[in-house]
Scaffold this motif. Structure first.
Motif, PDB file in Angstrom:
ATOM      1  N   MET A   1       4.203  17.919  27.202  1.00  0.00           N
ATOM      2  CA  MET A   1       3.630  16.586  27.273  1.00  0.00           C
ATOM      3  C   MET A   1       4.033  15.780  26.028  1.00  0.00           C
ATOM      4  O   MET A   1       4.326  14.598  26.145  1.00  0.00           O
ATOM      5  CB  MET A   1       2.107  16.695  27.403  1.00  0.00           C
ATOM      6  CG  MET A   1       1.418  15.388  27.661  1.00  0.00           C
ATOM      7  SD  MET A   1       1.923  14.460  29.126  1.00  0.00           S
ATOM      8  CE  MET A   1       1.289  15.467  30.419  1.00  0.00           C
ATOM      9  N   LYS A   2       4.041  16.457  24.889  1.00  0.00           N
ATOM     10  CA  LYS A   2       4.429  15.765  23.645  1.00  0.00           C
ATOM     11  C   LYS A   2       5.836  15.198  23.770  1.00  0.00           C
ATOM     12  O   LYS A   2       6.101  14.068  23.357  1.00  0.00           O
ATOM     13  CB  LYS A   2       4.332  16.736  22.460  1.00  0.00           C
ATOM     14  CG  LYS A   2       4.870  16.176  21.158  1.00  0.00           C
ATOM     15  CD  LYS A   2       3.767  15.901  20.185  1.00  0.00           C
ATOM     16  CE  LYS A   2       4.278  15.476  18.847  1.00  0.00           C
ATOM     17  NZ  LYS A   2       4.688  14.077  18.778  1.00  0.00           N
ATOM     18  N   GLN A   5       5.733  12.113  25.839  1.00  0.00           N
ATOM     19  CA  GLN A   5       5.167  10.989  25.090  1.00  0.00           C
ATOM     20  C   GLN A   5       6.176  10.454  24.080  1.00  0.00           C
ATOM     21  O   GLN A   5       6.303   9.236  23.914  1.00  0.00           O
ATOM     22  CB  GLN A   5       3.859  11.403  24.401  1.00  0.00           C
ATOM     23  CG  GLN A   5       2.696  11.474  25.381  1.00  0.00           C
ATOM     24  CD  GLN A   5       1.348  11.574  24.683  1.00  0.00           C
ATOM     25  OE1 GLN A   5       0.768  12.654  24.641  1.00  0.00           O
ATOM     26  NE2 GLN A   5       0.847  10.460  24.170  1.00  0.00           N
ATOM     27  N   ASP A  79      -3.227  11.672  22.113  1.00  0.00           N
ATOM     28  CA  ASP A  79      -2.376  12.826  22.397  1.00  0.00           C
ATOM     29  C   ASP A  79      -2.823  13.385  23.741  1.00  0.00           C
ATOM     30  O   ASP A  79      -3.942  13.898  23.873  1.00  0.00           O
ATOM     31  CB  ASP A  79      -2.548  13.859  21.280  1.00  0.00           C
ATOM     32  CG  ASP A  79      -1.699  15.099  21.460  1.00  0.00           C
ATOM     33  OD1 ASP A  79      -1.523  15.550  22.614  1.00  0.00           O
ATOM     34  OD2 ASP A  79      -1.224  15.636  20.443  1.00  0.00           O
ATOM     35  N   GLU A  81      -1.874  16.000  25.344  1.00  0.00           N
ATOM     36  CA  GLU A  81      -2.117  17.452  25.342  1.00  0.00           C
ATOM     37  C   GLU A  81      -3.547  17.733  24.897  1.00  0.00           C
ATOM     38  O   GLU A  81      -4.241  18.560  25.499  1.00  0.00           O
ATOM     39  CB  GLU A  81      -1.124  18.167  24.431  1.00  0.00           C
ATOM     40  CG  GLU A  81       0.254  18.284  25.035  1.00  0.00           C
ATOM     41  CD  GLU A  81       1.218  19.084  24.182  1.00  0.00           C
ATOM     42  OE1 GLU A  81       0.789  20.040  23.491  1.00  0.00           O
ATOM     43  OE2 GLU A  81       2.412  18.751  24.203  1.00  0.00           O
ATOM     44  N   GLU A  82      -4.009  17.047  23.862  1.00  0.00           N
ATOM     45  CA  GLU A  82      -5.387  17.204  23.404  1.00  0.00           C
ATOM     46  C   GLU A  82      -6.371  16.732  24.472  1.00  0.00           C
ATOM     47  O   GLU A  82      -7.396  17.374  24.715  1.00  0.00           O
ATOM     48  CB  GLU A  82      -5.620  16.434  22.103  1.00  0.00           C
ATOM     49  CG  GLU A  82      -4.969  17.061  20.892  1.00  0.00           C
ATOM     50  CD  GLU A  82      -5.200  16.255  19.622  1.00  0.00           C
ATOM     51  OE1 GLU A  82      -6.150  15.427  19.580  1.00  0.00           O
ATOM     52  OE2 GLU A  82      -4.426  16.452  18.665  1.00  0.00           O
ATOM     53  N   PHE A  84      -5.882  16.686  27.680  1.00  0.00           N
ATOM     54  CA  PHE A  84      -5.866  17.674  28.747  1.00  0.00           C
ATOM     55  C   PHE A  84      -6.694  18.903  28.368  1.00  0.00           C
ATOM     56  O   PHE A  84      -7.475  19.410  29.173  1.00  0.00           O
ATOM     57  CB  PHE A  84      -4.423  18.087  29.074  1.00  0.00           C
ATOM     58  CG  PHE A  84      -4.337  19.121  30.156  1.00  0.00           C
ATOM     59  CD1 PHE A  84      -4.491  18.770  31.483  1.00  0.00           C
ATOM     60  CD2 PHE A  84      -4.101  20.446  29.844  1.00  0.00           C
ATOM     61  CE1 PHE A  84      -4.417  19.725  32.486  1.00  0.00           C
ATOM     62  CE2 PHE A  84      -4.026  21.415  30.836  1.00  0.00           C
ATOM     63  CZ  PHE A  84      -4.184  21.050  32.172  1.00  0.00           C
ATOM     64  N   ASP A  85      -6.535  19.371  27.128  1.00  0.00           N
ATOM     65  CA  ASP A  85      -7.317  20.528  26.667  1.00  0.00           C
ATOM     66  C   ASP A  85      -8.812  20.243  26.725  1.00  0.00           C
ATOM     67  O   ASP A  85      -9.605  21.112  27.102  1.00  0.00           O
ATOM     68  CB  ASP A  85      -6.906  20.927  25.244  1.00  0.00           C
ATOM     69  CG  ASP A  85      -5.518  21.545  25.180  1.00  0.00           C
ATOM     70  OD1 ASP A  85      -4.979  21.959  26.244  1.00  0.00           O
ATOM     71  OD2 ASP A  85      -4.957  21.603  24.070  1.00  0.00           O
TER      72      ASP A  85
END
Length: 110
Positions: A1-2, A5, A79, A81-82, A84-85
């Motif tokens: 994902m990063k 982005q 972010d 990814e964050e 999503f977590d």
């Protein structure tokens, strides 16, 4: 994902206009979700495509939504990814017993 982005940020960074405002981004996302809804309705609903309508796939529409979502997140320094977590943690804790799980083969509930 990063990586996605970063790629979107590099693409948008080459234009003076940069990212749209959050309100414009939300409007654009709503528009893209509407286009996906139209495609889903054509394939699974009661509204067949007109012969004059352009062929657009659900894959393309989902890609458009993903692009706009990434732009939106980047513009707000989020972010994904964050994000999503965080949501997966919520599903794995708060909602862990919300739905009926598929039982493993060979395991009896007796």
């Amino acid at each position: 994902m990063k990586q996605m982005q970063d790629e979107v940020d590099q693409y948008i960074g080459q234009f003076k206009e940069g990212y749209f405002s959050p309100l414009a981004m939300l409007a654009r996302m709503s528009e893209e979700v509407g286009e996906l809804a139209r495609e889903v309705n054509h394939y699974y609903g009661e509204k067949p495509k007109k012969t004059t309508e352009e062929d657009r796939t659900m894959e393309q529409e989902m890609g458009d939504i993903l692009f706009v979502l990434i732009c939106f997140a980047n513009s707000l320094h989020i972010d994904l990814e964050e994000a999503f977590d965080l949501v997966m943690n919520k599903f794995e804790s708060r909602d862990k017993d919300r739905w009926t799980r598929i039982e493993e083969e060979g395991v009896s509930s007796e």
